[in-house]
Design a protein around this motif. Sequence first.
Motif, PDB file in Angstrom:
ATOM      1  N   THR A  62       0.810  -1.220   0.000  1.00 28.19           N
ATOM      2  CA  THR A  62       0.000   0.000   0.000  1.00 28.19           C
ATOM      3  C   THR A  62       0.841   1.268   0.000  1.00 28.19           C
ATOM      4  O   THR A  62       0.300   2.361  -0.050  1.00 28.19           O
ATOM      5  CB  THR A  62      -0.950   0.026   1.209  1.00 28.19           C
ATOM      6  N   ASP A  80      -0.269  -3.611   3.918  1.00 27.71           N
ATOM      7  CA  ASP A  80      -1.395  -3.347   4.811  1.00 27.71           C
ATOM      8  C   ASP A  80      -1.445  -4.248   6.038  1.00 27.71           C
ATOM      9  O   ASP A  80      -2.315  -4.098   6.885  1.00 27.71           O
ATOM     10  CB  ASP A  80      -2.723  -3.395   4.045  1.00 27.71           C
ATOM     11  N   GLN A 112      -6.296  -5.233   4.436  1.00 25.47           N
ATOM     12  CA  GLN A 112      -7.539  -4.733   3.857  1.00 25.47           C
ATOM     13  C   GLN A 112      -8.506  -5.853   3.511  1.00 25.47           C
ATOM     14  O   GLN A 112      -9.707  -5.721   3.675  1.00 25.47           O
ATOM     15  CB  GLN A 112      -7.243  -3.908   2.610  1.00 25.47           C
ATOM     16  N   SER A 120     -10.313   0.628   4.789  1.00 30.14           N
ATOM     17  CA  SER A 120      -8.937   0.505   5.244  1.00 30.14           C
ATOM     18  C   SER A 120      -8.012   1.195   4.251  1.00 30.14           C
ATOM     19  O   SER A 120      -8.153   1.032   3.050  1.00 30.14           O
ATOM     20  CB  SER A 120      -8.567  -0.978   5.360  1.00 30.14           C
ATOM     21  N   VAL A 121      -7.053   1.967   4.771  1.00 32.38           N
ATOM     22  CA  VAL A 121      -6.089   2.630   3.895  1.00 32.38           C
ATOM     23  C   VAL A 121      -4.783   1.860   3.817  1.00 32.38           C
ATOM     24  O   VAL A 121      -3.931   2.157   2.988  1.00 32.38           O
ATOM     25  CB  VAL A 121      -5.799   4.079   4.352  1.00 32.38           C
ATOM     26  N   VAL A 124       0.655   3.580   5.286  1.00 25.95           N
ATOM     27  CA  VAL A 124       1.105   4.716   4.499  1.00 25.95           C
ATOM     28  C   VAL A 124       2.457   5.145   5.063  1.00 25.95           C
ATOM     29  O   VAL A 124       2.606   5.304   6.268  1.00 25.95           O
ATOM     30  CB  VAL A 124       0.090   5.882   4.580  1.00 25.95           C
ATOM     31  N   ASP A 139      -4.460   2.643   9.532  1.00 20.51           N
ATOM     32  CA  ASP A 139      -5.772   2.531  10.148  1.00 20.51           C
ATOM     33  C   ASP A 139      -5.746   2.805  11.649  1.00 20.51           C
ATOM     34  O   ASP A 139      -6.776   2.762  12.297  1.00 20.51           O
ATOM     35  CB  ASP A 139      -6.330   1.125   9.904  1.00 20.51           C
TER      36      ASP A 139
END
Length: 146
Positions: A62, A80, A112, A120-121, A124, A139
């Motif tokens: 991600t 993730d 995710q 859900s991102v 990052v 998250d």
Amino acid sequence: MSTPPCLARLSQAPSVLAYQPSSCSLAVATRDTVVVLERQDRSPPQVWTSWPNGNPRLSQVTSLQFANSQDRGLLIAGADDGSVRLWRGWQARNEQPSLVTGWHLAPEMVPQSLAGSRVSVGLVLAWDQRSRMLAGAGDLRNIRIR
């Protein structure tokens, strides 16, 4: 922008993109693979090298960040599931990059694909070359800095 767009086809849909600041390299992550594309002059981008990120089947990449771009560069991949991997050797054409190190920056993160209906991102990342610090969030309500 007067130049027409170029097209590069991949075997899976990309999840994240990152340009290398001092070259024409574009890193692309699909669910479980990292691909580096190079563009020479005005020709369409070509696959320079690709390799599996090594994340578990249910997680996906991600975040991508380039580090030490003026020297022998590293590519940082975040997934993730909270894992981070540093790769070296992606600059060599058609050679398999090597894993420098990996760790769980946020081990409590849920991939995710297992998040259900919750948005859900993933993980990052942000890299600061000057201070050599990596920040990660996702998250969780915490930002981890290493």
